[in-house]
Structure formats: structure tokens, C-alpha cells
Scaffold this motif. Sequence first.
Motif, short mmCIF file in Angstrom:
data_model
loop_
_atom_site.label_atom_id
_atom_site.label_comp_id
_atom_site.label_asym_id
_atom_site.label_seq_id
_atom_site.Cartn_x
_atom_site.Cartn_y
_atom_site.Cartn_z
N LYS A 10 0.86 -1.20 0.00
CA LYS A 10 0.00 0.00 0.00
C LYS A 10 0.88 1.23 0.00
O LYS A 10 1.89 1.28 0.71
CB LYS A 10 -0.90 0.01 1.24
N LYS A 11 0.48 2.21 -0.78
CA LYS A 11 1.35 3.37 -0.94
C LYS A 11 0.86 4.57 -0.09
O LYS A 11 1.62 5.20 0.63
CB LYS A 11 1.38 3.74 -2.42
N ARG A 12 -0.42 4.85 -0.19
CA ARG A 12 -0.96 6.05 0.49
C ARG A 12 -1.77 5.59 1.70
O ARG A 12 -2.81 4.95 1.55
CB ARG A 12 -1.80 6.84 -0.50
N ILE A 13 -1.29 5.94 2.88
CA ILE A 13 -1.87 5.36 4.10
C ILE A 13 -2.33 6.46 5.06
O ILE A 13 -1.58 7.39 5.37
CB ILE A 13 -0.81 4.47 4.80
N LEU A 45 7.58 4.65 8.27
CA LEU A 45 6.74 4.37 7.10
C LEU A 45 7.09 5.33 5.97
O LEU A 45 7.18 4.94 4.81
CB LEU A 45 5.26 4.60 7.46
N ASN A 46 7.27 6.59 6.33
CA ASN A 46 7.64 7.60 5.34
C ASN A 46 8.99 7.24 4.71
O ASN A 46 9.17 7.33 3.50
CB ASN A 46 7.69 8.97 6.02
N LYS A 50 6.41 5.37 1.78
CA LYS A 50 4.95 5.48 1.82
C LYS A 50 4.54 6.94 1.97
O LYS A 50 5.30 7.76 2.50
CB LYS A 50 4.38 4.70 3.01
N MET A 253 1.55 -3.50 8.68
CA MET A 253 2.13 -3.31 7.34
C MET A 253 2.91 -4.55 6.90
O MET A 253 3.05 -4.81 5.72
CB MET A 253 3.04 -2.08 7.31
#
Length: 292
Positions: A10-13, A45-46, A50, A253
Motif C-alpha cells: 500500500k502506498k498512500r496510508i 513508514l515515510n 509510503k 504493514m
Amino acid sequence: MTLRKILKDKKRIVIKVGTSSLTHPETGQIDFIKMEKLVRELADLNNRGKEVILVSSGAIAVGRKAIGMKERPSGLAVKQACASIGQARLMMIYQKLFMEYNQTASQILMTKNTLVNEVNRENARNTFETLLTMGAIPIVNENDTVSTYEIQFGDNDTLSAVVSALVQADLLILLSDIDGLFTDDPNRNPDAKFIEYVDRVDERFEKMAKGSSSDVGTGGMSTKLGAARLATSAGADMIIANGSDMGIIHRIMDGERIGTMFRANRIENFYLIDYLDAPAPEHGSGRKEVYG
Ligand code: GLU
């Protein structure tokens, strides 16, 4: 379940944390250890590439503690004043922590009007897109300082689903004080069974929803199911999980079977305003607004 494995791509969370996940239950004061861990998880995460949006509650709770108010405020003006004090404090803490991890945090405050008004909505969407392109981490809350009954979302579960729809997120993670969805309220019924996976949010599940035992946040299970319906209809997968340990974010994740997963069921001609219980759009019929 292999479905969980898709989560790592998943890219945009969008991640929503409730007041109960940011404060000590005994005192209602900020839990700095949890906040630090939350920020570390999001920074990581960034760093994984992401796009991360945080929807954080806590403005009113932090504001009232700042001025030593014992009870939760009930009057509108007092709530708004507490939110004004608390939101600024909350952001100060987030800024400090995100800076320690070399991340750029930003603030976006919204009301229902931001969505109902077409111009506002487009501006909000553009701002999110631009911030994410810049690699910033937007921190979102309801603009409690000015929102009144008619224009408020009222709870951040709904707000986070709205944000997910607005930015076409791939995944929404709701962290609160419950492990996920149960067949009944597990605090009252020891036979309540945990539901690990929901293919489609239908009436069956809505009937099961009972209020959560949380007394500091505002979103019960019905609100969460409403959020699930909105987010999944807009095309996002959603997870409800317990935010008592923020390390749960990377475990989710990594595809661990924790929390309840709701599968995306993107509907054709998805129209956000239909989910908002809001007056008709102010500009034109608005029905041309279709996402994706
Ligand atoms: N916007 C509220 C606050 O920051 C919280 C709403 C909620 O907890 O759902 O205090």
C-alpha cells in the motif's frame, strides 16, 4: 491469509489515533512514550517510501488538561476554547517529535464545510496532494475551534474515512482502545467472537455494532463501521486495531494477522457527499464529483 500480504505494498496510508491512544487512562494526561512511538512508526513508514497522513484526536482533551479542568467540557464555547489551546499544544509536541526524526509535519484542520463546498474541497485535495509530493506528513483534525453541530463530522473515525476518500488512500488504519470488530461487545459478553476479516460491510455487521467502552474518545463501533463503509466504498482497505502499542503499525504493514481487516469494495460513481449527512453542495448540483 494472503490478503494481509498486500498491505505492505500500500502506498498512500491514513492512520487515525484516538484520544484514548494518546493519553494515560488514569489521568487523561498525554502519554509521551506512546506519542514518541507513534511518530517513530510514521517516520519509518515515510522512510519506506509510503505517503503518510495522520488523523489525530486529542485537541479538546489536551486543552482541558492544560487549564486544569476536571470534567470533560460540555458547553460549545468551552469545548472550542479547549480545542484551541489543545490543538496548538498537540502540534507543538508532534512538530518536536517529527523533527527529531527529520520529518516535515504539517497541519490540516477541516469541517464538513470543507467537503460540501466544492471550491474548499478542491483546495483541500490539492493541499494534501502537494504536501504528499513534498514528502510531508499532514496531521489532520476537525477544526473544533469553529465547528458547530451543523458542520462538524463529530468524530475522527468519520473524518479519517473522509480524508481517505478525498485523497484516494489505499489503506486506512484506525487505532483505538479495542482490538477490532467482535460479534458483540466483549466488555459485556464473554462469548463475543473476534472477527478478523470483513469482505463487505452490510447490515449484519451494523447490527453487531455496540458502543465501545472508551470514555475519552467519541467513536463507538457503529461510527467505526460507518467509517469502514465510507472508506471501503471509496476504494481503501481498512484495519481496526488496538493502539495500546503503536508498534502495531509496522506489524500491520508486515502482514501480521492483527485487528479486523475490511476489504476495499470500490463502488462506481462514488460520491463523498452522499456519506456525509450534509446539506446539498453550495455550488451547482455537485454530482459531477466522482473520485478516481
Ligand atoms: N476532534 C476531537 C479532538 O481533537 C476528537 C474527536 C474524536 O475523538 O473522534 O479533541
